[in-house]
Scaffold this active site. Structure first.
Site, PDB file in Angstrom:
ATOM      1  N   ARG A  66     -11.880  63.726  42.165  1.00 29.85           N
ATOM      2  CA  ARG A  66     -12.934  63.760  41.978  1.00 29.85           C
ATOM      3  C   ARG A  66     -13.826  64.253  41.243  1.00 29.85           C
ATOM      4  O   ARG A  66     -13.009  64.115  39.377  1.00 29.85           O
ATOM      5  CB  ARG A  66     -13.184  65.677  42.953  1.00 29.85           C
ATOM      6  CG  ARG A  66     -13.146  65.929  44.411  1.00 29.85           C
ATOM      7  CD  ARG A  66     -12.422  66.932  45.418  1.00 29.85           C
ATOM      8  NE  ARG A  66     -13.897  68.087  44.579  1.00 29.85           N
ATOM      9  CZ  ARG A  66     -14.000  69.169  44.892  1.00 29.85           C
ATOM     10  NH1 ARG A  66     -12.951  69.983  44.747  1.00 29.85           N
ATOM     11  NH2 ARG A  66     -14.636  70.391  43.997  1.00 29.85           N
ATOM     12  N   GLY A 121     -54.460  43.311  49.536  1.00 30.48           N
ATOM     13  CA  GLY A 121     -54.205  41.888  49.829  1.00 30.48           C
ATOM     14  C   GLY A 121     -52.999  41.841  48.110  1.00 30.48           C
ATOM     15  O   GLY A 121     -53.691  42.753  47.335  1.00 30.48           O
ATOM     16  N   LYS A 149      -9.581  68.042  40.651  1.00 29.10           N
ATOM     17  CA  LYS A 149     -11.149  68.400  40.099  1.00 29.10           C
ATOM     18  C   LYS A 149     -11.221  68.510  38.784  1.00 29.10           C
ATOM     19  O   LYS A 149     -10.477  69.454  38.179  1.00 29.10           O
ATOM     20  CB  LYS A 149     -11.979  69.306  40.901  1.00 29.10           C
ATOM     21  CG  LYS A 149     -13.333  69.474  41.618  1.00 29.10           C
ATOM     22  CD  LYS A 149     -13.963  70.648  41.013  1.00 29.10           C
ATOM     23  CE  LYS A 149     -13.848  71.560  40.193  1.00 29.10           C
ATOM     24  NZ  LYS A 149     -14.248  72.558  40.345  1.00 29.10           N
ATOM     25  N   SER A 170       7.955  73.588  42.975  1.00 32.01           N
ATOM     26  CA  SER A 170       7.325  72.934  44.663  1.00 32.01           C
ATOM     27  C   SER A 170       6.828  74.662  44.939  1.00 32.01           C
ATOM     28  O   SER A 170       6.894  75.925  44.524  1.00 32.01           O
ATOM     29  CB  SER A 170       8.626  72.797  45.595  1.00 32.01           C
ATOM     30  OG  SER A 170       8.959  71.876  45.067  1.00 32.01           O
ATOM     31  N   ARG A 208     -43.091  48.902  58.236  1.00 28.45           N
ATOM     32  CA  ARG A 208     -41.681  48.461  59.337  1.00 28.45           C
ATOM     33  C   ARG A 208     -40.103  49.186  59.350  1.00 28.45           C
ATOM     34  O   ARG A 208     -39.234  49.345  59.555  1.00 28.45           O
ATOM     35  CB  ARG A 208     -41.458  46.987  59.423  1.00 28.45           C
ATOM     36  CG  ARG A 208     -43.051  46.288  60.325  1.00 28.45           C
ATOM     37  CD  ARG A 208     -42.408  44.564  60.228  1.00 28.45           C
ATOM     38  NE  ARG A 208     -43.451  44.232  58.864  1.00 28.45           N
ATOM     39  CZ  ARG A 208     -43.289  43.282  58.576  1.00 28.45           C
ATOM     40  NH1 ARG A 208     -42.890  42.011  59.629  1.00 28.45           N
ATOM     41  NH2 ARG A 208     -43.614  42.483  57.637  1.00 28.45           N
ATOM     42  N   ALA A 242     -45.470  45.258  44.230  1.00 31.34           N
ATOM     43  CA  ALA A 242     -44.705  46.350  44.819  1.00 31.34           C
ATOM     44  C   ALA A 242     -45.133  47.512  45.579  1.00 31.34           C
ATOM     45  O   ALA A 242     -44.451  48.511  45.003  1.00 31.34           O
ATOM     46  CB  ALA A 242     -43.557  47.389  44.109  1.00 31.34           C
ATOM     47  N   ALA A 243     -46.301  47.733  45.711  1.00 28.36           N
ATOM     48  CA  ALA A 243     -47.308  48.699  46.262  1.00 28.36           C
ATOM     49  C   ALA A 243     -47.381  48.821  47.800  1.00 28.36           C
ATOM     50  O   ALA A 243     -47.897  49.370  47.964  1.00 28.36           O
ATOM     51  CB  ALA A 243     -48.636  48.106  45.561  1.00 28.36           C
TER      52      ALA A 243
END
Ligand code: UD1
Ligand code: MG
Length: 452
Positions: free
Chosen positions: A335, A79, A353, A407, A16, A10-11
């Protein structure tokens, strides 16, 4: 099968991808592609070595908490053979199969890897290479077999002759070696090739020269071995992974009305008989109980939804918990930091929240509730605002059990409404309301005291 050393390369730069972020950390199905590879080998590896390079520290951090991982830095990417050489010490300390694979192949399945290793062991091979046949082999290493069908060598695209380029059997990059032979072969490869790199694939020709057998393990599914090189590959892999995830849930008894437009991350858990409507995202580590309904165009992230919950269309639930038999939405925005206990309601155009809503409490329409703790069986009337912010600081609001908020009430926090308290429509509550007391007006004054 439990004595396998896995080495994940994974080096590489991943040029691209055209990204500031290293390729293996790009997400597929909601988590970094490298994690799929790491998890795939975890079940049978005694140890896993990850060869890191660019942004190696971030790669290491992203895998924190996973067991038996060792990170080795490859300073310069010379490589694939050179990359594996960085794990020389670990290979020398291991006696048995060494599986080499790449961090950018999240579609590979664990069963395929297990079969590969099994074949390798049964055949007592020096090396076994996972191969497949493709219509267009451009870019891949080609498999050169001998008459008996063993692999003689692998030739890279840029080093291949015109005849070799016509070979349609390709090297997936996944191979299994005997540890001592791998070490020996690595010591004998050079970089005298078109790319000036140390090719891992050159170990095959060396082993052959030593009279050792290299077996191909040929699979049909080309998609499994396709690596991700650019964002177009990333999107194709995403589609395949999403399909696999959806299929798993459907097999477990979840109804997904339209799998093509349902996006579920790989770690999500969903109970039986739950129904998911189209255009919905369920992300992160979310858990959804049985018999729930998740409507269309919903987004649920890192949340826990209980059993028989009804999440109606266009609702967003983030880092929160919704108790059993509750109703959310349509158009609710829950949230982070909310806990809705059982049988609650956060209805249409309600934003919550960092708040707790007690059992049986209902907030049916058009309200904002922030930094509040609300008791049980309370009703919050339409248009109620918990005014938790004075422009500088946020404050908490406490609402008791069996409270009735009329309300369009505005609760100016910090403020407390005692159990059984009531507010008239349009009240602006600036002072605490004692238990059993009704307040009205602007600012709200006591209208009815609690009977004693
Ligand atoms: C490699 C194989 C090729 C095979 C193809 C399959 C070699 C020489 N070639 O070619 O036969 O068909 O994969 O996809 O092995 N990496 C490092 N350090 C390095 C070089 C590479 O960690 O110094 C990693 C990369 O990050 C990548 C993997 O190794 O994950 C493969 O490298 P890449 O350069 O993509 O090899 P290919 O040319 O694709
Ligand atoms: Mg490649």
């Amino acid at each position: 099968m439990n004595n396998v050393l896995s080495i994940i390369l994974a080096a590489g730069q991943g040029t691209r991808m055209k990204s500031d972020k290293v390729k293996v950390l790009h997400h597929v199905g909601g988590r970094p592609m490298l994690h799929y590879v790491v998890d795939n080998v975890a079940g049978f590896s005694t140890g896993t070595v990850i060869i890191i390079g660019r942004q190696g520290e971030l790669v290491r951090e992203s895998l924190e908490g996973k067991a038996n991982l060792k990170f080795v830095v490859q300073e310069q990417q010379l490589g694939t053979g050179h990359a594996v050489m960085q794990a020389r010490e670990e290979i020398a300390g291991h006696n048995g199969p060494v599986l080499v694979l790449y961090g950018d192949t999240p579609l590979l399945r664990e069963e395929t890897l297990r079969e590969l290793i099994k074949t390798h062991q049964e055949k007592k091979a020096a090396c076994t290479v996972l191969t497949t046949l493709v219509l267009d082999p451009t870019g891949y290493g080609r498999i050169i077999r001998d008459e008996a069908g063993y692999i003689q060598r692998i030739v890279e695209e840029r080093d291949a002759s015109p005849e070799e380029k016509r070979i349609q059997e390709i090297n997936s990059g996944v191979c299994c070696f005997e540890s001592s032979l791998l070490l020996e072969a690595l010591a004998h490869i050079d970089n005298k090739n078109a790319q000036g790199e140390y090719y891992l694939t050159d170990t095959i020709a060396y082993l052959n020269g030593q009279g050792k057998k290299v077996f191909p393990y040929l699979i049909d599914d080309f998609y499994e071995i396709t690596g991700i090189n650019d964002r177009i590959n990333l999107a194709s892999a995403e589609r395949i992974i999403r399909n696999r995830i959806n299929k798993k849930h459907m097999e477990n008894g979840v109804t997904i009305i339209d799998p093509a437009t349902t996006y579920i991350d790989s770690e999500v858990e969903i109970g039986q008989d739950t129904i998911i409507y189209p255009f919905t995202y369920i992300e992160g580590k979310s858990i959804i109980g049985r018999n729930s309904i998740i409507g269309t165009h919903c987004r649920i992230k890192d949340s826990e939804i209980g059993e028989a919950v009804n999440v109606l269309d266009h609702s967003i639930i983030l880092e929160s918990k919704i108790g059993a038999r509750s109703n959310v939405g349509p158009f609710a925005h829950i949230r982070p930091g909310c806990l809705l206990e059982t049988e609650t309601k956060a209805g249409s155009f309600v934003e919550l929240k960092n708040s707790t809503v007690g059992k049986g409490t209902k907030i049916p329409h058009l309200s904002y509730v922030g930094d509040a703790i609300i008791g049980q069986d309370t009703n919050i009337g339409a248009g109620t605002i918990f005014a938790n912010y004075d422009g500088e600081r946020k404050y908490q609001t406490l609402v008791g059990n069996k409270v009735f908020i009329g309300s369009n009430t505005t609760l100016i926090s910090p403020v407390k409404i005692g159990d059984g308290g009531r507010t008239g429509a349009g009240s602006v509550v600036t002072r605490d309301v004692p238990e059993g007391t009704t307040v009205v007006g602007v600012p709200a004054r006591i209208f009815v005291r609690k009977e004693r």
